[in-house]
Motif scaffolding. Structure first.
Motif, short mmCIF file in Angstrom:
data_model
loop_
_atom_site.label_atom_id
_atom_site.label_comp_id
_atom_site.label_asym_id
_atom_site.label_seq_id
_atom_site.Cartn_x
_atom_site.Cartn_y
_atom_site.Cartn_z
N LEU A 87 -7.56 13.99 5.71
CA LEU A 87 -7.28 12.78 6.48
C LEU A 87 -8.55 12.29 7.19
O LEU A 87 -8.89 11.10 7.14
N ALA A 88 -9.27 13.23 7.83
CA ALA A 88 -10.49 12.86 8.54
C ALA A 88 -11.54 12.31 7.58
O ALA A 88 -12.20 11.31 7.87
N ALA A 89 -11.71 12.97 6.43
CA ALA A 89 -12.71 12.52 5.45
C ALA A 89 -12.34 11.15 4.89
O ALA A 89 -13.21 10.28 4.71
N ALA A 90 -11.06 10.94 4.62
CA ALA A 90 -10.61 9.65 4.07
C ALA A 90 -10.90 8.51 5.04
O ALA A 90 -11.41 7.45 4.66
N LYS A 91 -10.58 8.71 6.31
CA LYS A 91 -10.81 7.66 7.31
C LYS A 91 -12.30 7.39 7.50
O LYS A 91 -12.73 6.25 7.61
N LEU A 92 -13.08 8.47 7.51
CA LEU A 92 -14.52 8.34 7.69
C LEU A 92 -15.16 7.56 6.55
O LEU A 92 -15.94 6.61 6.77
N LEU A 93 -14.83 7.90 5.33
CA LEU A 93 -15.42 7.24 4.17
C LEU A 93 -14.91 5.81 4.03
O LEU A 93 -15.65 4.92 3.60
N HIS A 94 -13.64 5.60 4.40
CA HIS A 94 -13.09 4.24 4.37
C HIS A 94 -13.87 3.34 5.33
O HIS A 94 -14.23 2.20 4.99
N ARG A 95 -14.14 3.83 6.54
CA ARG A 95 -14.90 3.05 7.51
C ARG A 95 -16.34 2.80 7.04
O ARG A 95 -16.97 1.83 7.44
N SER A 96 -16.82 3.69 6.19
CA SER A 96 -18.20 3.55 5.68
C SER A 96 -18.27 2.59 4.48
O SER A 96 -19.35 2.40 3.93
N GLY A 97 -17.13 2.04 4.09
CA GLY A 97 -17.13 1.06 3.02
C GLY A 97 -16.88 1.62 1.63
O GLY A 97 -17.01 0.91 0.63
N ALA A 98 -16.50 2.89 1.55
CA ALA A 98 -16.18 3.48 0.24
C ALA A 98 -14.81 3.01 -0.23
O ALA A 98 -13.93 2.67 0.57
N GLU A 99 -14.62 3.02 -1.52
CA GLU A 99 -13.31 2.72 -2.12
C GLU A 99 -12.59 4.07 -2.32
O GLU A 99 -12.86 4.79 -3.26
N VAL A 149 6.48 11.89 2.05
CA VAL A 149 7.65 11.89 2.92
C VAL A 149 7.47 10.75 3.91
O VAL A 149 6.43 10.61 4.54
N LYS A 150 8.51 9.95 4.04
CA LYS A 150 8.42 8.73 4.86
C LYS A 150 7.97 9.03 6.28
O LYS A 150 7.22 8.27 6.89
N GLU A 151 8.42 10.18 6.81
CA GLU A 151 8.13 10.51 8.22
C GLU A 151 6.75 11.12 8.41
O GLU A 151 6.35 11.39 9.54
N ASP A 152 6.00 11.36 7.33
CA ASP A 152 4.69 12.00 7.45
C ASP A 152 3.70 11.02 8.07
O ASP A 152 3.31 10.02 7.46
N ALA A 153 3.27 11.32 9.31
CA ALA A 153 2.39 10.41 10.05
C ALA A 153 1.04 10.24 9.35
O ALA A 153 0.46 9.15 9.38
N SER A 154 0.54 11.31 8.72
CA SER A 154 -0.76 11.24 8.03
C SER A 154 -0.71 10.24 6.88
O SER A 154 -1.61 9.41 6.71
N LEU A 155 0.36 10.33 6.10
CA LEU A 155 0.49 9.41 4.96
C LEU A 155 0.67 7.97 5.44
O LEU A 155 0.12 7.04 4.84
N GLN A 156 1.42 7.80 6.52
CA GLN A 156 1.60 6.45 7.06
C GLN A 156 0.26 5.87 7.52
O GLN A 156 -0.03 4.70 7.29
N GLU A 157 -0.56 6.72 8.15
CA GLU A 157 -1.86 6.26 8.62
C GLU A 157 -2.74 5.85 7.44
O GLU A 157 -3.43 4.82 7.50
N ILE A 158 -2.72 6.63 6.37
CA ILE A 158 -3.49 6.31 5.17
C ILE A 158 -3.04 4.97 4.58
O ILE A 158 -3.86 4.09 4.25
N GLU A 159 -1.72 4.80 4.46
CA GLU A 159 -1.19 3.56 3.88
C GLU A 159 -1.52 2.35 4.75
O GLU A 159 -1.82 1.27 4.25
N ASN A 160 -1.45 2.53 6.08
CA ASN A 160 -1.74 1.42 7.00
C ASN A 160 -3.18 0.95 6.89
O ASN A 160 -3.49 -0.21 7.17
#
Length: 451
Positions: free
Chosen positions: A22-34, A44-55
């Motif tokens: 999760l940390a690596a995904a957010k970091l690289l996303h902010r750096s402009g990576a695809e 799982v719908k209630e998984d906060a990590s997956l919701q954060e990724i999708e958002n």
């Protein structure tokens, strides 16, 4: 974030979510990576990590590790350290010559300050925490990361040039490093561990050895002089060697002489001022002293930190004196080696509470240690096996209970003022508790009614 400029506009695959993914995904996303995130578990719908990724609009592939993903032109794959290299998806990625890293590489690229990295089979968390405590007493900014607290690539961007990042690293992370290079690397010990992941003792040792592989004479390799495997690994490194020893006079490092902790030829503090019990904690404290002195910490800061330090929660944690008994919570001891070290830490009579999930093993490796205890209360699924090993050791007071609460009651009955009442289960917690932390808290709660 400009230090991750190389990833801007490039396709990156994160394999395995968890905290590091999760940390690596957010970091690289902010750096402009695809970024694409692939996790083997179903979403799982209630998984906060997956919701954060999708958002964030990051592409998410869950429920499997489809080999078809490897047909895409990813510049790099960031692998969760817990996924072994013999996993079919990773094997295929290696076969296709993908660049595979773990998030510790991102941390190495982002940390502008001084990185201290600690590894070993046992004692990593205690040593990491001790080093941070020393620098705090020395009025220097020091943050911990890695397997303790926040993941490394989340902490690293916050570390400035005059600050210190104290990082606990595992063999899983080290196995795949490329450019990771700490200023101070600490190798505490090597025992058989994680062989299901590594496949062999040799692979495990070589993974630990990678801690030093990129270090130069400008860096410091702090290592256990008393263990031949560790000594051999350190002496192959290109770093300045800083040994520590509980049994030898290592004038190039940290050692014990005349009841004092020494660094090089300088007495640092009296041994009896240190708060942590046990030979293994002497090693941890020596490693912390060596690491801190290399980076200029004062003796006053070291003495203050080591005399005030009462252990990590659930790791041979001193929990006070209750009705004259010294209470120690070592719920983190989920294997026999940890329990052996816990028992050997004390000179006082020990009443041991042990037990938990039955993984099919015997407890014969604890027979020698059991000869030193006053009594044992074995509980949970493994109570009969533990009792059998205690009987083999000649322990005269052996009792069985089903639940931890009853074991605590029996422990108070069997102990007296001046004794140590020690929870050190030698087993995973999952027969009765979700985590070892939950088990440790339950133990302290049960003890509480005797206060």
């Amino acid at each position: 974030m400009d230090r991750l400029e190389e990833y801007k506009g490039k396709k990156v695959l994160i394999v395995g979510l968890a905290k590091s993914g999760l940390a690596a995904a957010k970091l690289l996303h902010r750096s402009g990576a695809e970024v694409t995130v692939n996790d083997g578990k179903e979403a799982v719908k209630e998984d906060a990590s997956l919701q954060e990724i999708e958002n964030l609009g990051i592409r998410l592939v869950t429920g499997d590790h489809p080999l078809s993903l490897l047909d895409e032109p990813f510049s790099v794959i960031v692998k969760n350290p817990g996924i072994p290299y013999h996993h079919p998806f990773i094997e295929k990625a290696v076969e296709k010559n993908f660049n595979i890293i773990t998030e510790i590489e991102l941390a190495a690229a982002l940390c502008e300050g001084t990185m201290v990295a600690i590894t070993g089979s046992n004692g990593k968390t205690t040593t990491t925490s001790l080093i941070q405590a020393i620098f705090k007493k020395d009025h220097r900014e020091a943050a911990v990361a890695g397997n303790i607290g926040k993941v490394a690539c989340e902490v690293a961007p916050q570390i400035k040039k005059n600050q210190i990042m104290v990082t606990e690293v595992s063999s899983f992370q080290l196995k795949g490093i490329q450019q990771f290079r700490p200023k101070v690397g600490v190798l505490l010990n090597i025992f058989d561990a994680h062989l299901d992941y590594h496949g062999s003792r040799n692979d495990y040792e070589q993974s630990k050895a990678k801690l030093f592989q990129n270090m130069t004479k400008e860096d410091a390799a702090v290592y256990n002089y008393d263990q031949k495997e560790v000594k051999r690994i350190a002496e192959r490194s290109g770093a300045a060697l800083v040994p520590f020893s509980t049994s030898s006079i290592c004038e190039g490092g940290a050692y014990i002489k005349d009841g004092m902790f020494y660094f090089k030829t300088e007495p640092v503090m009296a041994l009896d001022r240190a708060s942590l019990p046990g030979a293994h904690n002497k090693e941890n404290m020596l490693a912390a002293i060596a690491s801190a002195k290399v980076l200029g910490a004062s003796n006053e800061a070291i003495e203050s930190a080591l005399s005030d330090f009462h252990g990590i929660e659930h790791r041979l944690e001193f929990s006070g004196i209750v009705n004259g008994r010294k209470i120690y919570n070592d719920s983190k001891a989920t294997n026999m080696l940890s329990t052996q070290k816990a028992i050997e830490a004390f000179e006082e009579p020990v009443v041991l509470l042990a037990g938990g999930l039955d993984r099919g093993n015997t407890f014969d490796d604890l027979i020698d240690s059991f000869q030193k205890i006053k009594a044992i209360v074995a509980y949970g699924q493994t109570r009969d096996k533990l009792a059998a090993s205690a009987q083999e050791a000649g322990v005269t007071e052996i009792h069985r209970t089903e639940f931890l609460e009853d074991a605590v009651d029996k422990g108070f009955q069997l102990s007296e003022s001046g004794d140590v009442l020690l929870l050190s289960p030698a087993c995973a917690s999952w027969d009765q508790f979700q985590t070892f932390e939950e088990r440790g808290r339950a133990f302290i709660e049960c003890v509480g009614k005797y206060r």
